[in-house]
Scaffold this active site. Structure first.
Site, mmCIF file in Angstrom:
data_model
loop_
_atom_site.group_PDB
_atom_site.id
_atom_site.type_symbol
_atom_site.label_atom_id
_atom_site.label_comp_id
_atom_site.label_asym_id
_atom_site.label_seq_id
_atom_site.Cartn_x
_atom_site.Cartn_y
_atom_site.Cartn_z
ATOM 1 N N SER A 107 45.989 32.230 46.465
ATOM 2 C CA SER A 107 45.742 32.507 45.054
ATOM 3 C C SER A 107 44.761 33.676 44.943
ATOM 4 O O SER A 107 43.708 33.667 45.580
ATOM 5 C CB SER A 107 45.153 31.256 44.412
ATOM 6 O OG SER A 107 44.797 31.570 43.096
ATOM 7 N N GLY A 108 45.133 34.677 44.191
ATOM 8 C CA GLY A 108 44.262 35.857 44.008
ATOM 9 C C GLY A 108 44.524 36.932 45.035
ATOM 10 O O GLY A 108 43.837 37.958 45.054
ATOM 11 N N THR A 112 51.266 38.337 42.046
ATOM 12 C CA THR A 112 51.841 38.666 40.740
ATOM 13 C C THR A 112 51.826 40.171 40.517
ATOM 14 O O THR A 112 52.816 40.763 40.045
ATOM 15 C CB THR A 112 51.053 37.953 39.631
ATOM 16 O OG1 THR A 112 51.026 36.568 39.962
ATOM 17 C CG2 THR A 112 51.689 38.145 38.289
ATOM 18 N N ASN A 157 40.922 33.334 40.860
ATOM 19 C CA ASN A 157 41.654 34.445 40.260
ATOM 20 C C ASN A 157 41.548 34.358 38.744
ATOM 21 O O ASN A 157 41.790 33.301 38.174
ATOM 22 C CB ASN A 157 43.130 34.350 40.703
ATOM 23 C CG ASN A 157 43.950 35.504 40.200
ATOM 24 O OD1 ASN A 157 43.448 36.376 39.491
ATOM 25 N ND2 ASN A 157 45.222 35.519 40.562
ATOM 26 N N SER A 160 45.304 33.654 37.288
ATOM 27 C CA SER A 160 46.047 32.906 38.310
ATOM 28 C C SER A 160 47.329 32.326 37.714
ATOM 29 O O SER A 160 47.315 31.737 36.626
ATOM 30 C CB SER A 160 45.145 31.809 38.844
ATOM 31 O OG SER A 160 45.841 31.098 39.815
ATOM 32 N N SER A 161 48.416 32.497 38.443
ATOM 33 C CA SER A 161 49.693 31.939 37.975
ATOM 34 C C SER A 161 49.640 30.441 38.234
ATOM 35 O O SER A 161 49.440 30.028 39.379
ATOM 36 C CB SER A 161 50.857 32.532 38.753
ATOM 37 O OG SER A 161 50.687 33.916 38.900
ATOM 38 N N GLY A 387 49.967 30.523 45.036
ATOM 39 C CA GLY A 387 49.558 30.651 46.442
ATOM 40 C C GLY A 387 49.013 29.359 46.992
ATOM 41 O O GLY A 387 48.693 28.437 46.256
ATOM 42 N N GLU A 389 46.698 26.653 48.170
ATOM 43 C CA GLU A 389 45.439 26.378 47.489
ATOM 44 C C GLU A 389 44.688 25.263 48.201
ATOM 45 O O GLU A 389 45.256 24.209 48.484
ATOM 46 C CB GLU A 389 45.725 25.941 46.047
ATOM 47 C CG GLU A 389 44.975 26.729 45.040
ATOM 48 C CD GLU A 389 45.454 26.431 43.629
ATOM 49 O OE1 GLU A 389 45.394 27.332 42.784
ATOM 50 O OE2 GLU A 389 45.906 25.289 43.375
HETATM 51 N N1 LIG Z 1 47.612 46.298 44.019
HETATM 52 C C1 LIG Z 1 46.562 45.973 43.269
HETATM 53 N N2 LIG Z 1 45.824 46.932 42.728
HETATM 54 C C2 LIG Z 1 44.755 46.619 41.976
HETATM 55 N N3 LIG Z 1 44.353 45.395 41.698
HETATM 56 C C3 LIG Z 1 45.050 44.361 42.205
HETATM 57 C C4 LIG Z 1 46.196 44.626 43.004
HETATM 58 N N4 LIG Z 1 46.678 43.421 43.389
HETATM 59 C C5 LIG Z 1 45.874 42.470 42.829
HETATM 60 N N5 LIG Z 1 44.901 43.058 42.126
HETATM 61 C C6 LIG Z 1 43.802 42.340 41.387
HETATM 62 O O1 LIG Z 1 43.693 41.031 41.860
HETATM 63 C C7 LIG Z 1 43.876 40.108 40.791
HETATM 64 C C8 LIG Z 1 44.668 38.914 41.277
HETATM 65 O O2 LIG Z 1 45.975 39.295 41.563
HETATM 66 P P1 LIG Z 1 47.234 38.351 41.243
HETATM 67 O O3 LIG Z 1 47.114 37.722 39.946
HETATM 68 O O4 LIG Z 1 48.431 39.155 41.537
HETATM 69 O O5 LIG Z 1 47.050 37.263 42.331
HETATM 70 P P2 LIG Z 1 48.096 36.141 42.734
HETATM 71 O O6 LIG Z 1 48.338 36.311 44.184
HETATM 72 O O7 LIG Z 1 49.249 36.210 41.838
HETATM 73 O O8 LIG Z 1 47.255 34.855 42.490
HETATM 74 P P3 LIG Z 1 47.771 33.453 41.992
HETATM 75 O O9 LIG Z 1 48.419 32.799 43.144
HETATM 76 O O10 LIG Z 1 46.542 32.800 41.581
HETATM 77 O O11 LIG Z 1 48.683 33.721 40.876
HETATM 78 C C9 LIG Z 1 44.617 40.829 39.726
HETATM 79 O O12 LIG Z 1 44.289 40.335 38.465
HETATM 80 C C10 LIG Z 1 44.107 42.236 39.928
HETATM 81 O O13 LIG Z 1 42.887 42.385 39.257
HETATM 82 MG MG LIG Z 2 49.980 35.055 40.454
#
Ligand SMILES: Nc1ncnc2c1ncn2[C@@H]1O[C@H](COP(=O)(O)OP(=O)(O)OP(=O)(O)O)[C@@H](O)[C@H]1O
Ligand SMILES: [Mg+2]
Length: 1078
Positions: A107-108, A112, A157, A160-161, A387, A389
């Site tokens: 997660s994070g 996404t 995050n 977070s999704s 992700g 957790e």
């Molecule tokens: N390629 C990137 N460039 C800039 N910032 C990023 C990038 N990837 C992720 N981030 C930052 O990290 C944060 C978390 O990313 P994201 O929401 O995609 O995580 P996730 O893997 O989907 O987590 P979760 O499993 O909780 O949904 C985003 O809100 C963003 O601020």
């Molecule tokens: Mg996500």
């Protein structure tokens, strides 16, 4: 811009972990760190992309970058998520292979974000057009909607999704998007009612309260203040970097683009508001006779508002919170609910309401984005699932269990597919396959999902079992069934080796997931799996007039009462994961493995231990090992030959034969040991990265040499070209200069020649002229001499024939002729003596004769003229002549008298009877009779007198009477004085001593002065007995008046005196006559 042709160019660390040397965990992490520090967040393991979350926006997602990666081979440029997206898209479009993009990570870690990047890249490179753009836009805009309802701020995050999402994007044969289908997996609905510390509820609640207009809030009966709502955690309601109000606008806009009707949006918001209201309903116990407590709604205001919002009868809902109907074998029983049960029922309703609303949203979006055409299409699936957790302190519950199960399955499919693909490639390329050891997590999956004794099956069993079922009975069951499993740990098991493990509480069990050990608290497992919603509640919901609400609770329809239990949450999830896995297996997988560099959600921090943990459980090092099993690197023959052909003379610069032969020649020439490579069908396989690096190193050196060579040749070419240009220019300049010099020289010679020529011609011409002149003179001289000679000859011969006076005769004749002509010419003159004209003299020799002739002719003409006169006329002319002699040029009066004829008798004395007496008194003939003025001495005034003149005397007589006043004999007259001027005054001076003198002189004036004086003078001239009368002409003379002499002085007077002269007495001795000026 630097042009890259391979991922190997300008690498930071290694771009592909396969090339890592030596390969171990430390070097792996070092490489990741090195690249992360240089903003290289993407690294490959073969075709898998590792993505490090940079936690800041990097300038690597620009449209230029999209163009850069478009249609390029995967290894051509430095690692990027776009390269993977491009590869997947092209293989879908060109090779007709369905694709799936599996994004995994904690997660994070950035899953996404990665999924959005992939979608935006595909949207940018696929076809364009109005329809296609609309589809693209709808697909992209579905993200904000789902994120608002399905994402929340968690400890890990901020976005977070809280649900799993798999999206199929469908394309036509051209690669244009047609539409899509979204599947959602198990929303973490417990969050609706309760959030862990430091976390928030789903974004939409905060967005609605911050961003909706006051009007909307009034309609929804909501208050902007978060603190008014029990379901909203307050400690982290505001998240840094999140603008809820702006996000609300984005979401509304996105909903509109996706195709939600305004009424639908309103309905959705009403349900969201209803959830918030529901949370505020509180219960109080009310004692019953039977000793049990019955729950009652505490403050009915919120309940009322919620019912109004959804169109539910308040009493129905109120009852549903106090009673529960149990049906068994066609019998209905109503039992009361205590306060705890009422709260449970309320939360269950809220969770169900929200999760069903979420599922409805997905369905509704699917309706909008589904492909219209029914043609066969290709699919690209993007999986963005929550992700892995692990909560600290064993706070992991049913949701984490489910989430981690899902990740376990994904890991398995990853292992399976990577290995399978690797294996397939070896078979395809006809290379011998060597087995490698790796951890297969199938065993863990089995622990969870096995239909007989898997944890999920057991949970279901417990839920369905009659009798009292609690979480503890479930744990007991696990302890008995799974005790032996190597990945299951529990303390309750009597034989357990974990009996003394105090880190494992009694109410928990622990699973050794592939990503680490996770301690699950068993509390709530049964309830959550059951996911029970009392039927009374669903029926109450179904009774609502709110159409969406009714739609969400179809089981509340009394007509469709279904006594069968609904499938458990675990069962449903397992089934949907199963479907997903099957689906994924049919597609060509592309992996993005996301890693989060730190726990603090900040940029630039790379926590080794955290990354190491993720690398370990994601099995990335193993992934590299699998990839390198046997051969670390592979490359199609063509690109290998293209890259290294400069290392061998035979392949440089062109290899004409097949690429494979070329590579063989090349590797042999480079003396690469044969065990270091294997020839596949289309690719060369290199066993050791070091071999590749050696080749790279040699290539780099060779490139330097080549660069030098190119430089050398270029410089040579440049210098030669420059020299040739200079030479050419020099020739041109020289030619022009020579031309100029020659022209100058020629001009000089030409002008010199002309000068010389002209001189010579002049000289020649002068010579000829001189010659000609001489000849002419000679001729003339000859002629003259001849003429003289002939003349002499002729004269000598003819002399005897001429008479001696012939010359004189000729002369006379000639003169006669001339004279004759001359005289004839004189004939033109007139006979008038006044005519002065006379012809000009024709010849010089006639000079004297001419003058004489003119004089003679004039005299003759005058004589002729005189000859015509009578005697009287002659006398008159003589008088006139005398007058002229006396006065001409002496007296100014004279010229006016010339034209007046001398009449003599102006009084006609003989005829006038008045003067009869006077006439008779005259003894002699009166020569002149005139009227004169006698000037009086006293005053100078004149008195008229008759003046008569005879041959011997003159007489003055009275004008009126004719009586003679004075008669003076002329011999007494001594002189006459007149002035020089034009007056008519004259003084007749008498001789002193004469008889007449006694009376004194006479001063008279007359108009005929000239005639009177002339006649007086003429008488004196002709009389022999007397002296000539003197005539004085002067402007001052003396006149004797009796005794005195008076001076008469003439002066020029002004015009005022008139035309006639006036005499004035000045004094005794002076009379002044002023004469008018002429
Ligand atoms: N390629 C990137 N460039 C800039 N910032 C990023 C990038 N990837 C992720 N981030 C930052 O990290 C944060 C978390 O990313 P994201 O929401 O995609 O995580 P996730 O893997 O989907 O987590 P979760 O499993 O909780 O949904 C985003 O809100 C963003 O601020
Ligand atoms: Mg996500």
């Amino acid at each position: 811009m630097e042009v890259k042709t391979s991922l190997l160019d300008n690498m930071i660390g290694v771009g592909d972990m396969v090339l890592l040397e030596p390969l171990n965990e430390d070097s792996f992490i070092m490489n990741l760190r090195n690249r992360f520090d240089h903003n290289e967040i993407y690294t490959y393991i073969g075709s898998v992309v590792i993505s490090m979350n940079p936690y800041r926006s990097l300038p690597i997602y620009t449209p230029q970058k999209v163009e850069e990666y478009r249609n390029r081979n995967f290894y051509e440029l430095s690692p990027h998520i776009y390269a993977l997206a491009d590869e997947a898209y092209r293989s879908l479009r060109d090779q007709d292979k369905d694709q799936c993009i599996l994004i995994t990570g904690e997660s994070g870690a950035g899953k996404t974000e990665a999924s959005k990047l992939v979608m935006s890249y595909v949207a940018a490179v696929c076809g364009k057009g109005q329809e296609v753009n609309k589809v693209k836009e709808q697909l992209l805009q579905s993200n904000p909607v789902l994120e608002a309802f399905g994402n929340a701020k968690t400890m890990r995050n901020d976005n977070s999704s809280r649900f799993g999402k798999y999206m199929d994007i469908e394309f036509d044969f051209k690669g244009d998007p047609l539409g899509g289908v979204i599947s959602n997996y198990l929303l973490e609905k417990s969050r609706v009612c309760k959030q862990p510390r430091g976390e928030r509820n789903f974004h939409i609640f905060y967005q609605l309260l911050s961003g909706a207009s006051d009007d909307t809030l009034v309609k929804l009966k909501l208050d902007r203040d978060f603190s008014k709502y029990n379901y909203l955690s307050l400690d982290s309601a505001n998240v840094n970097g999140l603008d809820d109000a702006a996000s609300f606008r984005t979401v509304r806009n996105a909903m509109q683009i996706v195709g939600f009707m305004e009424a639908e949006v309103q309905s959705v918001l009403e349900l969201v508001a209803a959830v918030l209201k529901l949370g505020n309903i509180e219960f109080k116990p009310e004692s019953r006779v039977n000793g049990f407590d019955e729950s009652r709604v505490k403050d009915k205001n919120d309940l009322k508002e919620m019912c109004e919002l959804l169109g539910i009868e308040q009493s129905v809902l109120e009852r549903a919170f106090s009673y529960r109907t149990v049906e068994a074998k066609m019998e209905k029983m109503s039992t009361t609910l205590n306060v705890a049960q009422a709260y449970y029922a309320r939360d269950a309703l809220a969770k169900n309401l929200y999760s069903r609303l979420f599922s409805w949203l997905v369905t509704r979006i699917n309706e909008s984005i589904k492909a219209q055409a029914k043609t066969r299409h290709k699919v690209m699936g993007v999986l963005d699932i929550y992700g892995f957790e692990i909560f600290e302190e064993g706070d992991n519950s049913f949701e984490q269990f489910i989430i981690n199960y899902c990740n376990e399955k994904l890991q398995q499919i990853f292992i399976e597919l990577t290995l399978r693909e690797e294996q397939e490639e070896y078979i395809r390329e006809d290379i011998e396959w060597t087995n490698i050891e790796y951890f297969n997590n199938a065993v863990i999956c089995d622990l969870i999902e096995n239909n007989q004794n898997g944890i999920l099956a057991m949970l279901d069993e417990e839920c369905l079992r009659p009798g009292t079922v609690t979480d503890d009975t479930f744990l007991d069951k696990l302890n008995t069934i799974c005790a032996e499993h190597q990945h299951f740990e529990s303390r309750l098991n009597k034989n357990s080796k974990f009996l003394t493990d105090h880190s494992l509480p009694h109410s928990c069990f622990r699973i050794q997931h592939y990503a680490g050990k996770v301690l699950y608290r068993v509390e709530g497992f049964v309830d959550k799996n059951n996911d029970l919603l009392y039927r009374d509640l669903s029926q109450a919901m179904y009774k609502a007039t709110h159409s969406l609400m009714r739609q969400l609770f179809p089981e509340g329809n009394p007509a469709k009462v279904n006594l069968k239990r609904p499938p458990t949450a675990g069962f449903q999830f397992k089934a949907s994961v199963g479907v997903l896995m099957k689906n994924l297996q049919t597609k060509n997988p592309n992996y993005i493995r996301c890693i989060k560099p730190n726990d603090k959600k900040v940029a630039h921090i790379f926590t080794d231990s955290l990354v190491c943990h993720q690398v370990r459980y994601l099995g990335l090092v193993e992934n590299v090992r699998v990839r390198r099993a046997g051969y670390a690197f592979r490359q199609p023959y063509e690109s290998c030959l293209e890259r290294y052909k400069m290392l061998c003379k035979k392949t440089w610069p062109h290899w004409r034969g097949p690429a494979r032969d070329g590579v063989e020649v090349l590797l042999t020439d480079c003396s690469v040991p044969t065990e270091e490579f294997a020839y596949g069908r289309s690719k060369i396989f290199i066993r050791n990265p070091r071999t590749l690096f050696t080749l790279e190193e040699r290539r780099r050196a060779c490139l330097e040499d080549l660069a030098t060579l190119i430089q050398k040749i270029y410089r040579g070419w440049k210098s030669r070209t420059h020299f040739l240009l200079l030479k050419k220019s020099q020739v041109v300049v020289a030619a022009w200069y020579r031309r100029y010099a020659q022209q100058n020289k020629y001009q000089k010679i030409k002008s010199a020649t002309l000068v010389m020529q002209s001189f010579i011609r002049g000289w020649k011409a002068r010579n000829i002229l001189r010659q000609l002149k001489y000849e002419k003179r000679c001729k003339e001289a000859v002629t003259t001499i001849a003429a003289y000679w002939h003349g002499t000859q002729v004269r000598r011969e003819y002399r005897k024939f001429f008479r001696a006076n012939a010359g004189k005769k000729i002369y006379d004749f000639t003169i006669q002729r001339i004279m004759q002509k001359y005289f004839l010419g004189l004939k033109t003159t007139t006979m008038s003596p006044m005519d002065n004209s006379w012809p000009a003299k024709p010849y010089g020799f006639l000079e004297g004769a001419h003058t004489q002739l003119r004089r003679i002719f004039h005299l003759w003409r005058c004589k002729k003229y005189r000859g015509q006169f009578t005697e009287e006329k002659k006398a008159v002319y003589e008088e006139k002549l005398e007058a002229s002699e006396i006065f001409k040029d002496k007296k100014a009066l004279y010229p006016s008298s010339v034209s007046q004829p001398f009449k003599g008798d102006y009084l006609e004395i003989q005829k006038n009877p008045k003067y009869q007496k006077l006439n008779s008194a005259m003894e002699e003939k009166v020569l002149l009779a005139d009227l004169v003025n006698k000037i009086n001495r006293a005053n100078g005034k004149g008195s008229p007198r008759l003046f008569l003149l005879t041959k011997s005397n003159f007489v003055l007589a009275d004008q009126k009477t004719g009586q003679v006043k004075a008669s003076v004999p002329l011999p007494d007259l001594a002189s006459v004085s007149v002035s020089t001027q034009s007056d008519g005054f004259f003084a007749l001076k008498l001789k002193e001593g004469s008889a007449s003198a006694s009376k004194g002189d006479f001063l008279l004036s007359s108009e005929h002065l000239i005639e009177i004086i002339t006649k007086l003078h003429r008488i004196g001239t002709t009389a022999a007995d007397r002296d000539q009368i003197n005539i004085d002409i002067s402007d001052e003379f003396l006149v004797q008046f009796k005794q005195d002499k008076v001076c008469v002085k003439f002066i020029q007077g002004g015009p005022k005196n008139g035309n006639s002269a006036a005499c004035k007495r000045k004094n005794n001795r002076l009379l002044e006559v002023s004469v008018p000026s002429p």
